[in-house]
Design a protein around this motif. Structure first.
Motif, mmCIF file in Angstrom:
data_model
loop_
_atom_site.group_PDB
_atom_site.id
_atom_site.type_symbol
_atom_site.label_atom_id
_atom_site.label_comp_id
_atom_site.label_asym_id
_atom_site.label_seq_id
_atom_site.Cartn_x
_atom_site.Cartn_y
_atom_site.Cartn_z
ATOM 1 N N ARG A 1 1.034 -0.872 -0.423
ATOM 2 C CA ARG A 1 0.089 0.061 0.029
ATOM 3 C C ARG A 1 1.100 1.523 0.127
ATOM 4 O O ARG A 1 0.368 2.496 0.561
ATOM 5 C CB ARG A 1 -1.083 -0.099 1.290
ATOM 6 N N ARG A 2 1.805 1.496 -0.252
ATOM 7 C CA ARG A 2 2.986 2.256 0.070
ATOM 8 C C ARG A 2 2.941 2.801 0.701
ATOM 9 O O ARG A 2 3.434 4.002 1.281
ATOM 10 C CB ARG A 2 2.705 3.373 -1.090
ATOM 11 N N ARG A 3 2.917 2.476 1.814
ATOM 12 C CA ARG A 3 3.175 3.437 3.400
ATOM 13 C C ARG A 3 4.477 2.525 3.689
ATOM 14 O O ARG A 3 4.480 1.373 5.039
ATOM 15 C CB ARG A 3 1.658 2.563 4.591
ATOM 16 N N TRP B 1 12.249 -4.158 -2.818
ATOM 17 C CA TRP B 1 11.291 -4.620 -4.422
ATOM 18 C C TRP B 1 10.614 -3.413 -4.626
ATOM 19 O O TRP B 1 10.542 -3.345 -5.600
ATOM 20 C CB TRP B 1 11.608 -5.701 -4.888
ATOM 21 N N LEU B 2 9.039 -3.986 -3.891
ATOM 22 C CA LEU B 2 7.800 -3.269 -4.103
ATOM 23 C C LEU B 2 8.475 -1.962 -4.607
ATOM 24 O O LEU B 2 8.192 -0.726 -4.680
ATOM 25 C CB LEU B 2 7.019 -3.072 -3.120
ATOM 26 N N GLY C 1 9.569 3.335 -8.179
ATOM 27 C CA GLY C 1 10.154 4.350 -8.939
ATOM 28 C C GLY C 1 11.290 4.834 -7.446
ATOM 29 O O GLY C 1 12.005 5.737 -7.879
ATOM 30 N N ALA C 2 10.979 3.866 -6.730
ATOM 31 C CA ALA C 2 12.010 4.315 -5.344
ATOM 32 C C ALA C 2 11.986 6.186 -4.860
ATOM 33 O O ALA C 2 13.301 7.048 -5.198
ATOM 34 C CB ALA C 2 13.472 4.144 -5.387
ATOM 35 N N PRO C 3 11.001 6.914 -4.689
ATOM 36 C CA PRO C 3 10.614 8.114 -4.948
ATOM 37 C C PRO C 3 11.848 8.503 -3.554
ATOM 38 O O PRO C 3 11.982 7.575 -2.399
ATOM 39 C CB PRO C 3 9.052 8.142 -4.150
ATOM 40 N N PRO C 4 12.393 9.400 -3.286
ATOM 41 C CA PRO C 4 13.201 9.851 -2.446
ATOM 42 C C PRO C 4 12.376 10.139 -1.125
ATOM 43 O O PRO C 4 12.793 9.653 -0.220
ATOM 44 C CB PRO C 4 14.237 11.630 -2.766
#
Length: 482
Positions: A163-165, A192-193, A198-201
């Motif tokens: 969930r990108r938390r 990896w997720l 896009g590995a945002p800073p």
């Protein structure tokens, strides 16, 4: 006029109904699969070690100073908290916590699968996980030890990352590490997720901070130098299997085969789908691979290490089964239920030789000492201290820390020179300051027998005399002057 309250959305109603049906099912299944864990007071020495640690901490002991182990602090603190609330005479409260840990893991996996696929996949993942979670030797699967409490943390890390938390995912990774170091392996699929997004800073920073902050706090709350030594840098000899290769490999093959039996209904559909379709489950394969690497770290391959594989196995099987026809799903679940019943029967009927020995030994210790006496049990079964309700004479609760014997060594790297660095001077000082009223040699012919440990042999021959024997364990009482 007052506006009428808004009716709940249809999706919220459906979601609530879904979990209202699934939660009781998974809760009942968690209770059934963990029921054998309540059938005996102890399942393995790890439970005994944690119980003794918790008592020592409750009496003012300091973790990584006067109470030591090669593990992070979360599970000892959990035992200590349970004992503070419910008393230290039984592990039943901790066993209840283990049931809750398994239920939480199943719910998180069900939520992950439902979000990725559909409602059926959610139910499948939760049910398969609980069925497979007992698919090991009962001493490994039913004990309330480190790996059981790793699992909800690793599942939570994947749930949050999905969930990108990222901050919460990092905190869950840290909790997994603080339950046992190998729990940190879940950072691989989580990272990896993050990369896939896009590995945002900001995400990288939140994940890093979330992972580091709890670990740093745990180190500061205990003893920073001791925390680093006991959890990271002080186990070099323990992590080598030089001279024990066949012994270790045989255990690895045996435990892998046992888990494969538990997963017999799941392996065919996974293999079938691998040949015909892509499931978009690369992170799940990374989770399984990193968990397998965690099982191999240290080259011991004890059965309870394999528990870390089960969440990823359940989700990979779900990923395969949601592609295949429904009859494949029914067949896989039916086969897994049958295997689960087999392992539950093993749990109820498993012989209890080690427990019986520890109980008889504890009774003998209790008969020959007073409640305030200190006792030294020279062996790898610290549960004797807990069963006898006696205070250990040393912070080193097993001979393993003083000889590198772990139950997984067959001799070549066992002895004083392979002990934890700096342990023997501390051990000698402890015995000099608080001489044990009774010493129990529970080596019973193992490679760490006192005859091969000069310092202990000298102590027993000059200051103690043999006063009894229990199942091959020899009891020595301190010689008092006239």
């Amino acid at each position: 006029m007052l506006a009428a309250p808004l009716a709940p959305s249809r999706s919220a109603t459906v979601r609530t109904a879904y979990w209202a049906r699934l939660l009781p099912l998974l809760a009942a299944l968690a209770c059934v699969t963990r029921a054998p864990s309540f059938a005996r007071p102890l399942w393995n020495p790890d439970e005994g070690y944690l119980a003794v640690q918790a008592r020592m901490l409750a009496r003012g002991g300091l973790l990584y100073e006067t109470v030591v182990d090669r593990k992070p602090p979360l599970v000892p603190w959990l035992y200590e908290g349970a004992f503070a609330v419910f008393g230290s005479g039984s592990l039943t409260p901790v066993r209840v916590l283990a049931v809750l840990a398994q239920l939480c893991t199943a719910l998180l996996l069900a939520s992950l699968a439902r979000r990725r696929w559909d409602d059926t996949a959610g139910r499948t993942a939760g049910v398969l996980y609980l069925l497979v979670s007992v698919g090991l030797n009962p001493e490994d699967a039913q004990a309330a030890t480190f790996e059981v409490f790793i699992l909800p943390c690793t599942a939570a890390a994947m749930w949050c990352a999905d969930r990108r938390r990222w901050g919460a995912a990092g905190a869950a990774v840290a909790c997994a590490f603080l339950a046992k170091q190998t729990g940190g392996a879940v950072l691989v699929p989580v990272a990896w997720l993050l990369h896939r997004c896009g590995a945002p800073p900001g995400g990288v920073l939140r994940l890093s901070a979330g992972t580091a902050a709890p670990v740093l706090c745990a180190a500061l709350v205990t003893d920073p130098a001791g925390f680093v030594f006991w959890t990271v840098t002080g186990s070099g000899a323990y992590a080598s299997f030089t001279g024990s290769e066949l012994h270790v490999l045989a255990r690895a093959v045996a435990n892998t085969a046992i888990l494969a039996v538990a997963c017999a209904g799941l392996i065919p559909p996974v293999v079938r789908v691998l040949r015909v379709a892509r499931t978009g489950a690369r992170d799940l394969w990374l989770w399984l691979g990193s968990s397998a690497a965690a099982v191999a770290v240290g080259f011991h391959f004890f059965g309870h290490y394999y528990l870390q594989l089960t969440p990823a196995i359940a989700l990979l099987a779900t990923a395969a089964l949601q592609i295949l026809p429904r009859e494949r799903l029914v067949a896989a679940v039916r086969a897994t239920v049958c295997c689960c019943v087999l392992f539950l029967a093993w749990g109820w009927l498993a012989p209890r030789a080690d427990l019986g020995h520890a109980q008889r030994l504890a009774a003998a210790v209790g008969d020959r000492t007073a409640p305030g006496d200190r006792v030294l049990v020279w062996g790898i079964h610290p549960e004797t201290y807990w069963l006898a309700a006696r205070t250990p004479a040393s912070r080193y609760l097993t001979a393993g820390l003083l000889t590198n014997y772990s139950g997984g060594r067959n001799g070549p790297q066992v002895g004083e020179k392979y002990a934890v660095r700096g342990a023997w001077p501390v051990f000698r000082a402890e015995l000099a300051a608080h001489a044990p009223a009774l010493v129990v040699d529970d080596s019973r012919g193992k490679p760490y027998t006192p005859a091969r440990v000069p310092s202990l042999h000298r102590l027993l021959t000059t200051e103690y005399e043999q006063v009894g024997e229990v199942d091959g364990a020899v009891l020595y009482a301190r010689v008092t002057g006239d």
